[in-house]
Write an enzyme that holds these catalytic residues in place. Sequence first.
Site, PDB file in Angstrom:
ATOM      1  N   LYS A   1       0.869  -1.184   0.000  1.00  0.00           N
ATOM      2  CA  LYS A   1       0.000   0.000   0.000  1.00  0.00           C
ATOM      3  C   LYS A   1       0.897   1.222   0.000  1.00  0.00           C
ATOM      4  CE  LYS A   1      -4.489   0.678   0.163  1.00  0.00           C
ATOM      5  NZ  LYS A   1      -5.498  -0.244  -0.370  1.00  0.00           N
TER       6      LYS A   1
HETATM    7  P1  NAD Z   1     -12.854   7.332  -3.318  1.00  0.00           P
HETATM    8  O1  NAD Z   1     -11.858   8.388  -2.993  1.00  0.00           O
HETATM    9  O2  NAD Z   1     -13.221   7.091  -4.736  1.00  0.00           O
HETATM   10  O3  NAD Z   1     -14.217   7.598  -2.499  1.00  0.00           O
HETATM   11  C1  NAD Z   1     -14.257   7.785  -1.110  1.00  0.00           C
HETATM   12  C2  NAD Z   1     -15.636   8.295  -0.737  1.00  0.00           C
HETATM   13  O4  NAD Z   1     -15.719   8.366   0.681  1.00  0.00           O
HETATM   14  C3  NAD Z   1     -15.936   9.694  -1.258  1.00  0.00           C
HETATM   15  O5  NAD Z   1     -17.293   9.775  -1.652  1.00  0.00           O
HETATM   16  C4  NAD Z   1     -15.702  10.576  -0.023  1.00  0.00           C
HETATM   17  O6  NAD Z   1     -16.425  11.796  -0.069  1.00  0.00           O
HETATM   18  C5  NAD Z   1     -16.224   9.640   1.045  1.00  0.00           C
HETATM   19  N1  NAD Z   1     -15.787  10.005   2.385  1.00  0.00           N
HETATM   20  C6  NAD Z   1     -14.562  10.431   2.800  1.00  0.00           C
HETATM   21  N2  NAD Z   1     -14.595  10.713   4.106  1.00  0.00           N
HETATM   22  C7  NAD Z   1     -15.844  10.436   4.536  1.00  0.00           C
HETATM   23  C8  NAD Z   1     -16.499  10.534   5.777  1.00  0.00           C
HETATM   24  N3  NAD Z   1     -15.850  10.973   6.862  1.00  0.00           N
HETATM   25  N4  NAD Z   1     -17.798  10.174   5.866  1.00  0.00           N
HETATM   26  C9  NAD Z   1     -18.467   9.734   4.771  1.00  0.00           C
HETATM   27  N5  NAD Z   1     -17.898   9.624   3.559  1.00  0.00           N
HETATM   28  C10 NAD Z   1     -16.603   9.982   3.444  1.00  0.00           C
HETATM   29  O7  NAD Z   1     -12.284   5.989  -2.637  1.00  0.00           O
HETATM   30  P2  NAD Z   1     -12.659   4.482  -3.006  1.00  0.00           P
HETATM   31  O8  NAD Z   1     -11.694   3.999  -4.024  1.00  0.00           O
HETATM   32  O9  NAD Z   1     -14.115   4.387  -3.256  1.00  0.00           O
HETATM   33  O10 NAD Z   1     -12.280   3.742  -1.638  1.00  0.00           O
HETATM   34  C11 NAD Z   1     -13.182   3.660  -0.550  1.00  0.00           C
HETATM   35  C12 NAD Z   1     -12.738   2.564   0.401  1.00  0.00           C
HETATM   36  O11 NAD Z   1     -12.702   1.318  -0.302  1.00  0.00           O
HETATM   37  C13 NAD Z   1     -11.351   2.740   1.008  1.00  0.00           C
HETATM   38  O12 NAD Z   1     -11.334   2.169   2.291  1.00  0.00           O
HETATM   39  C14 NAD Z   1     -10.479   1.906   0.094  1.00  0.00           C
HETATM   40  O13 NAD Z   1      -9.276   1.494   0.724  1.00  0.00           O
HETATM   41  C15 NAD Z   1     -11.401   0.745  -0.167  1.00  0.00           C
HETATM   42  N6  NAD Z   1     -11.098  -0.034  -1.371  1.00  0.00           N
HETATM   43  C16 NAD Z   1     -11.045   0.551  -2.589  1.00  0.00           C
HETATM   44  C17 NAD Z   1     -10.782  -0.221  -3.715  1.00  0.00           C
HETATM   45  C18 NAD Z   1     -10.778   0.358  -5.095  1.00  0.00           C
HETATM   46  O14 NAD Z   1     -10.714  -0.432  -6.052  1.00  0.00           O
HETATM   47  N7  NAD Z   1     -10.881   1.658  -5.277  1.00  0.00           N
HETATM   48  C19 NAD Z   1     -10.520  -1.600  -3.579  1.00  0.00           C
HETATM   49  C20 NAD Z   1     -10.591  -2.186  -2.299  1.00  0.00           C
HETATM   50  C21 NAD Z   1     -10.890  -1.378  -1.204  1.00  0.00           C
END
Ligand code: NAD
Length: 435
Positions: free
Chosen positions: A125
Amino acid sequence: MNSSNGQNHSNENQLVPNSVFDSSATYRMALTQLETVAAFLNLDKGILQRLSIPKRAMVVSVPVRMDDGSTKVFNGYRVQHSLTSGPSKGGLRYHHSVDLGEVAALSMWMSWKCGIMNLPFGGAKGGIACDPEKLSLGEKERLTRRFTEEVLSIIGPRMDVMAPDLGTDEQTMAWIMDTYSMKVGYACPEIVTGKPIELGGCLGRREATGRGVTYCIVEALKELNISPIEATAVVQGFGNVGAVTCTELHNLGVKIIAVADRYGAIHNPKGINIPLLQDFVQKGNLLKDFPDCETISAEDLLTLECTVLVPAALERVIHVKNATKLKCKILAEAANGPTTPEADAIINQTSIYLIPDILCNAGGVTVSYFEWVQDIQQLLWSEEVVNQKLYELMIKAFRQVRALCIAKKITMRMAALSLGVEKIAREKVKRGLFP
Ligand code: NAD
């Protein structure tokens, strides 16, 4: 699992404190999980020590020329937890809370996730402590390119492959791919996954995590005998993972009654029109201003009565103070580490069907694997093939975890962790210890 190849040099039952990472609550949470699963698996102590500390960690300062002519220095991190099974694989996160311990914990979870899915990767990561929404496109590009240059010596298609995560996207991956390609002198799409299709990205990669989350939810609904059209869902986060999960669930007839992003949360018990909300947000409006919904507090969102609660934003949002108030039937952990171990203990006493993060959100790394394979072989799979293969691997992993959970009478999290940890432990034992 005990080894007889001389790996057990420690008489300690507890893990050796490692001050480099231990100041982070998220890292301590990952260690607590590892200790619990190691006790369950009767894991060799030497192997446990090796799994508890990342293989390699790099901290870099990233100076960036800002648009106003000033220079700002950001802290950047790349942590490779394990290189035992192949190159390390994991996202790059831009968020103000990023620190070395958080990145180390996330890299460890990536190892277990790749283990459950049986992918030939270790976990990694990375992250930069910054607020991406306060950076211009040009500043983000310079930040990304300079970070890539700083970590160049430890990344590579056979060494460590990045992907998007919180605060980063396809464009971020395109800049990394271009910077790396300029350095090595040829186009090298396999250095990152989750990049634009035009640069060798995989059809369906952007949607893969949310689709995988949805496949898991549908399996749980089936087991609980609930039809999707009778189900309601609450989703925290409306980014890559959250928005796609909303769309996929909406397409199955699940009523999404509340959604939140970092600026606020909205609620409509009759169901939110997800395609219209997507369109609204894509046009630059704030989610909290979406019409026909009441705004609610971030905390109230998590405790709404619903069939499925999907935390899809940050870690540690379900904690000891709100765990007793959850009113969902299924908790689908789309985010990494959304539930603290203390909250986990509370949830274990309830009938909530928990789908643990390392299984629930594994669709992303699975299709990243497909992308890496296609780039190396210079092949292009159709989206139907990608989705079909994703479905097969997700369902297989889900059923393995569920079967172990039932057979051993353990929680879903313990079952998922033990499958992931055991696979890497087994490989470490087979490879032995160099020299
Ligand atoms: P992203 O940046 O695309 O979206 C994050 C979202 O969370 C946004 O809508 C943001 O406004 C919201 N957010 C941030 N702080 C917040 C809060 N305090 N309360 C409510 N909403 C809040 O990120 P993502 O890629 O969607 O990732 C989200 C989660 O999923 C993370 O934990 C990431 O590690 C995990 N994840 C992502 C992937 C991937 O393929 N992108 C894969 C596995 C896990």
